[in-house]
Write a protein that holds these residues in place. Structure first.
Motif, PDB file in Angstrom:
ATOM      1  N   SER A  39       0.837  -1.192   0.000  1.00  0.00           N
ATOM      2  CA  SER A  39       0.000   0.000   0.000  1.00  0.00           C
ATOM      3  C   SER A  39       0.874   1.245   0.000  1.00  0.00           C
ATOM      4  O   SER A  39       1.942   1.261   0.606  1.00  0.00           O
ATOM      5  CB  SER A  39      -0.892   0.011   1.253  1.00  0.00           C
ATOM      6  N   LEU A  41      -0.313   3.905   1.373  1.00  0.00           N
ATOM      7  CA  LEU A  41      -0.762   4.527   2.626  1.00  0.00           C
ATOM      8  C   LEU A  41      -1.434   5.880   2.436  1.00  0.00           C
ATOM      9  O   LEU A  41      -1.472   6.698   3.357  1.00  0.00           O
ATOM     10  CB  LEU A  41       0.393   4.641   3.632  1.00  0.00           C
ATOM     11  N   ASP A  46      -6.258   3.105   0.647  1.00  0.00           N
ATOM     12  CA  ASP A  46      -4.926   2.598   1.011  1.00  0.00           C
ATOM     13  C   ASP A  46      -4.773   2.425   2.519  1.00  0.00           C
ATOM     14  O   ASP A  46      -4.254   1.413   3.000  1.00  0.00           O
ATOM     15  CB  ASP A  46      -3.832   3.537   0.506  1.00  0.00           C
ATOM     16  N   GLN A  47      -5.198   3.427   3.285  1.00  0.00           N
ATOM     17  CA  GLN A  47      -5.057   3.349   4.735  1.00  0.00           C
ATOM     18  C   GLN A  47      -6.028   2.348   5.351  1.00  0.00           C
ATOM     19  O   GLN A  47      -5.666   1.632   6.282  1.00  0.00           O
ATOM     20  CB  GLN A  47      -5.221   4.727   5.371  1.00  0.00           C
ATOM     21  N   ALA A  50      -4.480  -1.034   4.724  1.00  0.00           N
ATOM     22  CA  ALA A  50      -3.306  -1.261   5.573  1.00  0.00           C
ATOM     23  C   ALA A  50      -3.725  -1.609   6.993  1.00  0.00           C
ATOM     24  O   ALA A  50      -3.182  -2.549   7.594  1.00  0.00           O
ATOM     25  CB  ALA A  50      -2.396  -0.031   5.558  1.00  0.00           C
ATOM     26  N   ASP A  51      -4.693  -0.876   7.534  1.00  0.00           N
ATOM     27  CA  ASP A  51      -5.199  -1.170   8.885  1.00  0.00           C
ATOM     28  C   ASP A  51      -5.748  -2.592   8.973  1.00  0.00           C
ATOM     29  O   ASP A  51      -5.430  -3.344   9.895  1.00  0.00           O
ATOM     30  CB  ASP A  51      -6.325  -0.199   9.264  1.00  0.00           C
ATOM     31  N   ALA A  62       5.163  -0.599   2.669  1.00  0.00           N
ATOM     32  CA  ALA A  62       4.759   0.763   2.324  1.00  0.00           C
ATOM     33  C   ALA A  62       5.507   1.190   1.070  1.00  0.00           C
ATOM     34  O   ALA A  62       6.740   1.151   1.037  1.00  0.00           O
ATOM     35  CB  ALA A  62       5.068   1.720   3.471  1.00  0.00           C
ATOM     36  N   TYR A  82      -0.877   8.219   8.629  1.00  0.00           N
ATOM     37  CA  TYR A  82       0.124   7.771   7.657  1.00  0.00           C
ATOM     38  C   TYR A  82       1.418   7.372   8.375  1.00  0.00           C
ATOM     39  O   TYR A  82       1.970   6.289   8.132  1.00  0.00           O
ATOM     40  CB  TYR A  82       0.395   8.880   6.636  1.00  0.00           C
ATOM     41  N   LEU A  85       1.014   4.091  10.374  1.00  0.00           N
ATOM     42  CA  LEU A  85       1.017   2.917   9.508  1.00  0.00           C
ATOM     43  C   LEU A  85       2.412   2.653   8.935  1.00  0.00           C
ATOM     44  O   LEU A  85       2.875   1.504   8.891  1.00  0.00           O
ATOM     45  CB  LEU A  85       0.004   3.089   8.372  1.00  0.00           C
ATOM     46  N   LYS A  86       3.080   3.701   8.506  1.00  0.00           N
ATOM     47  CA  LYS A  86       4.427   3.540   7.935  1.00  0.00           C
ATOM     48  C   LYS A  86       5.383   2.950   8.975  1.00  0.00           C
ATOM     49  O   LYS A  86       6.212   2.096   8.648  1.00  0.00           O
ATOM     50  CB  LYS A  86       4.948   4.878   7.419  1.00  0.00           C
ATOM     51  N   GLU A  92       9.802  -0.819   3.511  1.00  0.00           N
ATOM     52  CA  GLU A  92       9.464   0.449   2.880  1.00  0.00           C
ATOM     53  C   GLU A  92      10.186   0.523   1.543  1.00  0.00           C
ATOM     54  O   GLU A  92      11.401   0.343   1.483  1.00  0.00           O
ATOM     55  CB  GLU A  92       9.894   1.620   3.769  1.00  0.00           C
TER      56      GLU A  92
END
Length: 159
Positions: A39, A41, A46-47, A50-51, A62, A82, A85-86, A92
């Motif tokens: 994602s 994010l 996207d968020q 991710a959650d 990410a 953001y 989550l990151k 990454e």
């Protein structure tokens, strides 16, 4: 490891929100074994993805489109989410674009499509509003032969 990527709208109308969450959960639950979620994010699809993926026990990757990506988050709460989550991401991937441009967004979406086994698309079926929008990434993924699961409710339009 199964890899599921996401592309989707930043703005999700309230009347489709629960349907989107249910569709994402179903896709995550259907994946057997270990799972990687890809994602960018962004706010919205996207968020949410991710959650849900993290709650499901997936490893989060990410995909950061540009060096100034954080500047695109309009509200403090959006930026905080953001960053949270990151920080929880196992990996990454930072693309080499210095600025958040349509080309950077397209490259991030293409990266996700290139590296996933299935793409979830929170998409109203309409053309992208700019290069790198959801419609563009769905088209790109389908050209690759990547399975795409569209999550949306017929008759619902976004702003």
């Amino acid at each position: 490891m199964k890899r599921i990527g996401v592309t989707g709208h930043r703005s999700i109308p309230q009347e489709v929100h629960a349907h989107v969450i249910e569709g994402m959960r179903a896709a995550l639950c259907a994946a057997e074994g270990s799972l990687e979620a890809l994602s960018s994010l962004a706010v919205g699809a996207d968020q949410i993805f991710a959650d849900l993926a993290l709650a499901h026990g997936a490893e989060l990757t990410a995909v950061i489109p540009s060096g100034d990506y954080e500047a695109g988050f309009a509200e403090g709460a959006e930026l905080a989410r953001y960053r949270t989550l990151k920080a929880r991401a196992v990996r990454e991937v930072r693309l080499g674009f210095p600025h958040s441009t349509d080309e950077a967004y397209y490259a991030a979406g293409a990266y996700i499509a290139d590296h996933c086994d299935r793409l979830l698309a929170v998409w109203d079926g309409r053309p992208a509003r700019g290069l790198g929008g959801t419609g563009d990434i769905v088209t790109y993924a389908r050209r690759l032969g990547r399975p795409v699961t569209v999550i949306w409710r017929d008759g619902v339009e976004r702003d």
